[in-house]
Write an enzyme that holds these catalytic residues in place. Sequence first.
Site, PDB file in Angstrom:
ATOM      1  N   ASP A  75      50.307  82.448 -15.186  1.00  0.00           N
ATOM      2  CA  ASP A  75      49.263  82.314 -16.205  1.00  0.00           C
ATOM      3  C   ASP A  75      48.579  80.951 -16.123  1.00  0.00           C
ATOM      4  O   ASP A  75      47.352  80.861 -16.054  1.00  0.00           O
ATOM      5  CB  ASP A  75      49.901  82.406 -17.604  1.00  0.00           C
ATOM      6  CG  ASP A  75      49.714  83.758 -18.246  1.00  0.00           C
ATOM      7  OD1 ASP A  75      48.644  84.371 -18.031  1.00  0.00           O
ATOM      8  OD2 ASP A  75      50.628  84.204 -18.963  1.00  0.00           O
ATOM      9  N   ILE A 164      45.992  86.110 -16.836  1.00  0.00           N
ATOM     10  CA  ILE A 164      46.730  87.350 -16.562  1.00  0.00           C
ATOM     11  C   ILE A 164      46.648  88.190 -17.821  1.00  0.00           C
ATOM     12  O   ILE A 164      47.139  87.790 -18.872  1.00  0.00           O
ATOM     13  CB  ILE A 164      48.224  87.116 -16.245  1.00  0.00           C
ATOM     14  CG1 ILE A 164      48.378  86.356 -14.929  1.00  0.00           C
ATOM     15  CG2 ILE A 164      48.955  88.460 -16.143  1.00  0.00           C
ATOM     16  CD1 ILE A 164      49.815  86.255 -14.454  1.00  0.00           C
ATOM     17  N   ASP A 165      46.017  89.315 -17.710  1.00  0.00           N
ATOM     18  CA  ASP A 165      45.993  90.265 -18.816  1.00  0.00           C
ATOM     19  C   ASP A 165      46.998  91.358 -18.471  1.00  0.00           C
ATOM     20  O   ASP A 165      47.026  91.841 -17.345  1.00  0.00           O
ATOM     21  CB  ASP A 165      44.586  90.850 -18.964  1.00  0.00           C
ATOM     22  CG  ASP A 165      44.488  91.789 -20.145  1.00  0.00           C
ATOM     23  OD1 ASP A 165      45.054  91.467 -21.210  1.00  0.00           O
ATOM     24  OD2 ASP A 165      43.852  92.848 -20.010  1.00  0.00           O
ATOM     25  N   THR A 167      50.558  90.945 -19.236  1.00  0.00           N
ATOM     26  CA  THR A 167      51.691  90.173 -18.702  1.00  0.00           C
ATOM     27  C   THR A 167      52.921  91.057 -18.483  1.00  0.00           C
ATOM     28  O   THR A 167      53.653  90.866 -17.527  1.00  0.00           O
ATOM     29  CB  THR A 167      52.057  89.024 -19.667  1.00  0.00           C
ATOM     30  OG1 THR A 167      51.976  89.515 -20.987  1.00  0.00           O
ATOM     31  CG2 THR A 167      51.100  87.886 -19.522  1.00  0.00           C
ATOM     32  N   HIS A 258      50.530  97.985 -29.128  1.00  0.00           N
ATOM     33  CA  HIS A 258      49.141  97.559 -28.955  1.00  0.00           C
ATOM     34  C   HIS A 258      48.149  98.665 -29.261  1.00  0.00           C
ATOM     35  O   HIS A 258      46.966  98.429 -29.332  1.00  0.00           O
ATOM     36  CB  HIS A 258      48.904  97.047 -27.527  1.00  0.00           C
ATOM     37  CG  HIS A 258      49.673  95.800 -27.225  1.00  0.00           C
ATOM     38  ND1 HIS A 258      49.680  95.232 -25.987  1.00  0.00           N
ATOM     39  CD2 HIS A 258      50.452  95.024 -28.014  1.00  0.00           C
ATOM     40  CE1 HIS A 258      50.445  94.142 -26.025  1.00  0.00           C
ATOM     41  NE2 HIS A 258      50.919  94.003 -27.240  1.00  0.00           N
ATOM     42  N   LYS A 285      42.615  99.381 -17.554  1.00  0.00           N
ATOM     43  CA  LYS A 285      42.241 100.610 -18.269  1.00  0.00           C
ATOM     44  C   LYS A 285      40.721 100.781 -18.261  1.00  0.00           C
ATOM     45  O   LYS A 285      40.205 101.872 -18.065  1.00  0.00           O
ATOM     46  CB  LYS A 285      42.756 100.567 -19.715  1.00  0.00           C
ATOM     47  CG  LYS A 285      44.266 100.711 -19.827  1.00  0.00           C
ATOM     48  CD  LYS A 285      44.721 100.882 -21.270  1.00  0.00           C
ATOM     49  CE  LYS A 285      44.851  99.596 -22.038  1.00  0.00           C
ATOM     50  NZ  LYS A 285      45.878  98.662 -21.561  1.00  0.00           N
ATOM     51  N   ARG A 299      42.119 102.221 -28.165  1.00  0.00           N
ATOM     52  CA  ARG A 299      43.001 101.155 -28.618  1.00  0.00           C
ATOM     53  C   ARG A 299      42.895 101.112 -30.131  1.00  0.00           C
ATOM     54  O   ARG A 299      41.974 100.510 -30.689  1.00  0.00           O
ATOM     55  CB  ARG A 299      42.553  99.850 -27.985  1.00  0.00           C
ATOM     56  CG  ARG A 299      43.507  98.693 -28.154  1.00  0.00           C
ATOM     57  CD  ARG A 299      42.905  97.483 -27.463  1.00  0.00           C
ATOM     58  NE  ARG A 299      43.786  96.353 -27.438  1.00  0.00           N
ATOM     59  CZ  ARG A 299      44.700  96.140 -26.491  1.00  0.00           C
ATOM     60  NH1 ARG A 299      44.858  96.991 -25.504  1.00  0.00           N
ATOM     61  NH2 ARG A 299      45.452  95.079 -26.538  1.00  0.00           N
TER      62      ARG A 299
HETATM   63  N1  LIG Z   1      49.739  93.494 -31.732  1.00  0.00           N
HETATM   64  C1  LIG Z   1      48.831  93.567 -30.775  1.00  0.00           C
HETATM   65  N2  LIG Z   1      47.867  94.501 -30.845  1.00  0.00           N
HETATM   66  C2  LIG Z   1      46.955  94.606 -29.895  1.00  0.00           C
HETATM   67  N3  LIG Z   1      46.928  93.823 -28.797  1.00  0.00           N
HETATM   68  C3  LIG Z   1      47.864  92.877 -28.678  1.00  0.00           C
HETATM   69  C4  LIG Z   1      48.855  92.702 -29.631  1.00  0.00           C
HETATM   70  N4  LIG Z   1      49.651  91.685 -29.234  1.00  0.00           N
HETATM   71  C5  LIG Z   1      49.155  91.242 -28.074  1.00  0.00           C
HETATM   72  N5  LIG Z   1      48.084  91.956 -27.743  1.00  0.00           N
HETATM   73  C6  LIG Z   1      47.207  91.785 -26.576  1.00  0.00           C
HETATM   74  O1  LIG Z   1      47.326  92.891 -25.722  1.00  0.00           O
HETATM   75  C7  LIG Z   1      47.104  92.437 -24.402  1.00  0.00           C
HETATM   76  C8  LIG Z   1      47.674  93.395 -23.428  1.00  0.00           C
HETATM   77  O2  LIG Z   1      47.052  94.589 -23.706  1.00  0.00           O
HETATM   78  P1  LIG Z   1      47.445  95.876 -22.988  1.00  0.00           P
HETATM   79  O3  LIG Z   1      46.482  96.935 -23.346  1.00  0.00           O
HETATM   80  O4  LIG Z   1      47.641  95.545 -21.560  1.00  0.00           O
HETATM   81  O5  LIG Z   1      48.800  96.174 -23.692  1.00  0.00           O
HETATM   82  S1  LIG Z   1      50.043  96.729 -23.032  1.00  0.00           S
HETATM   83  O6  LIG Z   1      50.998  95.628 -23.133  1.00  0.00           O
HETATM   84  O7  LIG Z   1      49.828  97.132 -21.723  1.00  0.00           O
HETATM   85  O8  LIG Z   1      50.426  97.870 -23.807  1.00  0.00           O
HETATM   86  C9  LIG Z   1      47.757  91.106 -24.386  1.00  0.00           C
HETATM   87  O9  LIG Z   1      47.092  90.349 -23.396  1.00  0.00           O
HETATM   88  P2  LIG Z   1      47.918  89.351 -22.462  1.00  0.00           P
HETATM   89  O10 LIG Z   1      48.593  88.369 -23.372  1.00  0.00           O
HETATM   90  O11 LIG Z   1      46.817  88.729 -21.677  1.00  0.00           O
HETATM   91  O12 LIG Z   1      48.860  90.178 -21.652  1.00  0.00           O
HETATM   92  C10 LIG Z   1      47.516  90.570 -25.781  1.00  0.00           C
HETATM   93  O13 LIG Z   1      46.394  89.759 -25.840  1.00  0.00           O
HETATM   94 MG   LIG Z   2      45.113  89.692 -22.381  1.00  0.00          MG
HETATM   95 MG   LIG Z   3      46.771  86.938 -20.709  1.00  0.00          MG
HETATM   96 MG   LIG Z   4      49.191  86.444 -23.652  1.00  0.00          MG
END
Ligand SMILES: Nc1ncnc2c1ncn2[C@@H]1O[C@H](COP(=O)(O)OS(=O)(=O)O)[C@@H](OP(=O)(O)O)[C@H]1O
Ligand SMILES: [Mg+2]
Ligand SMILES: [Mg+2]
Ligand SMILES: [Mg+2]
Length: 372
Positions: A75, A164-165, A167, A258, A285, A299
Site C-alpha cells: 500500500d 491497493i483497492d 486489500t 461491504h 467489479k 453496493r
Molecule cells: N463498512 C464498509 N462498507 C463499505 N465499504 C467499506 C467498508 N469498510 C471498508 N470499505 C471499503 O471497501 C473497499 C473494498 O471494497 P470491496 O468492494 O473490494 O470489498 S470487498 O472487501 O471485496 O468485499 C475498501 O478499500 P481498500 O481499503 O482500498 O481495500 C474500503 O475502502
Molecule cells: Mg479501496
Molecule cells: Mg486501498
Molecule cells: Mg484500506
Amino acid sequence: ARGPATPATTLRSLYKLPLTTARKISTHVAYLAKERAVAIEAVERASQVCQAVFQRLITAETLTKKDKSPVTVADFGAQAVVNHILERYFPDDPVVGEEDSKDLQGEEGRVLREKVTELVNATTGDAMSSDEASCFARSCILRAIDRGQYAGGPRGRHWTLDPIDGTKGFLRGEQFAVCLALIIDGQVHLGVVGCPNLPYDMSKPDGERGVLMVAVKGQGAFQRKLSADSSEQETPVHVSGVQNTSDAVFCESVEAQHSDHSTNANIARLLGITKPSVRMDSQCKYASVARGDAEIYLRLPVSETYVEKIWDHASGNIIIHEAGGRVSDINGKPLDFSIGRTLSANKGVVAASAKIFDEVIGAVQATLAKDN
Ligand SMILES: Nc1ncnc2c1ncn2[C@@H]1O[C@H](COP(=O)(O)OS(=O)(=O)O)[C@@H](OP(=O)(O)O)[C@H]1O
Ligand SMILES: [Mg+2]
Ligand SMILES: [Mg+2]
Ligand SMILES: [Mg+2]
C-alpha cells in the site's frame, strides 16, 4: 491523437504554454493526452510494486497468521510511486490518496519504512535518477506518500488514488486493483484501473492475467494488457448488450460487510435473475461490468455510518460511463465527487448498462422500501 482535440485555451492553462503554441498543437493533442499517459505509467509501476510484494512477502505463514503487514508495505510503496510520478509531471496537482505516512514515522515506523524504501527502489530503481533514488532512501518517501493528504473539493484539479483497492483480495491472491483518477471541478475526467489478477479475456479464465482499463471523458473506455512488455495495444470496451434483466449477472463484493448480500438476493429475485452472482474484491467489479463480464454492480449500504471514499469509486465511475453504462447511488443520484474525500451526499452504489439501469434502480428502491 485519440478522441477530440483539446481547445487551445485548455492546453495553454494545462501545460502553461503560450497561446500561439497551444493553437498550433491543439488539433494534434487529444484532451488529457499527457495525463492519460502519465496515469497509465503510474498505475503500471504501482502494480509492479504490488506484485513484487506478493511474490516476496506473502507466504502460507503470513496468510494463516492473518498477518496484514505485507499488504501495508505494498500500500505505502504503491502510493509513494504513484505520487512521485504525478509530482514529476504535474507538480501543481494535489492528490487525495487513501494512505498517509503516520505508521512509517519515527523509531516505531523504522522497520516498515525500510521495507517500503527497499521495495520501491528494487521495483522502480530503473525509472529513477540516482539523486531521486538516494532521496527516496531517505525522507522523500514519506513526503511522497503525504502528497496524498489533499482535502478534495469542488474547484480545480486533483487526483485521487487507491494504491491497493481490495486489500483482502490482494492477500488471498485474488482480485485487487490500483486505482487512479483525475477530478476537475468536481467531476471525474480520467480514470485508470489496474487489475493485475484479472484474466485478460474472460472466455479464457485460466489464460493470461493482468488488465488495465482507462477512460477519458468523451473518448470511450479501453483495455490493455498490464504486463511489462505490453505493446500498448488498446481495445475499446463496452458494457453488456443484455436487454432483459433476467439474463443479467450481478457483480458484488466478497465481503458481506461491504454490501448486503441478502438484500442483493431479494433484488435479484425481483429482476428475475437466476444466474449466480460473481463475487470479487475491489474496483475490478467496475472493470468487469464495463467489459460485459457481468451486468450489474451493486453496493448496498450496510451501515448508517459508513461513507464511501472517492478513491474507491472515481476511476470505476468514469470507466462505466465511457463504456456505455450508468452509475448512481441507490436512490438514482449521480455520485458527487465534489464534496471532499468522501461521497457523503450518496448512499451505496449501483452500476449497470444503460439499457437496464432504470429497471435495476426501480428494483433496488422497491426492495429497500419493503425491507424498511
Ligand atoms: N463498512 C464498509 N462498507 C463499505 N465499504 C467499506 C467498508 N469498510 C471498508 N470499505 C471499503 O471497501 C473497499 C473494498 O471494497 P470491496 O468492494 O473490494 O470489498 S470487498 O472487501 O471485496 O468485499 C475498501 O478499500 P481498500 O481499503 O482500498 O481495500 C474500503 O475502502
Ligand atoms: Mg479501496
Ligand atoms: Mg486501498
Ligand atoms: Mg484500506
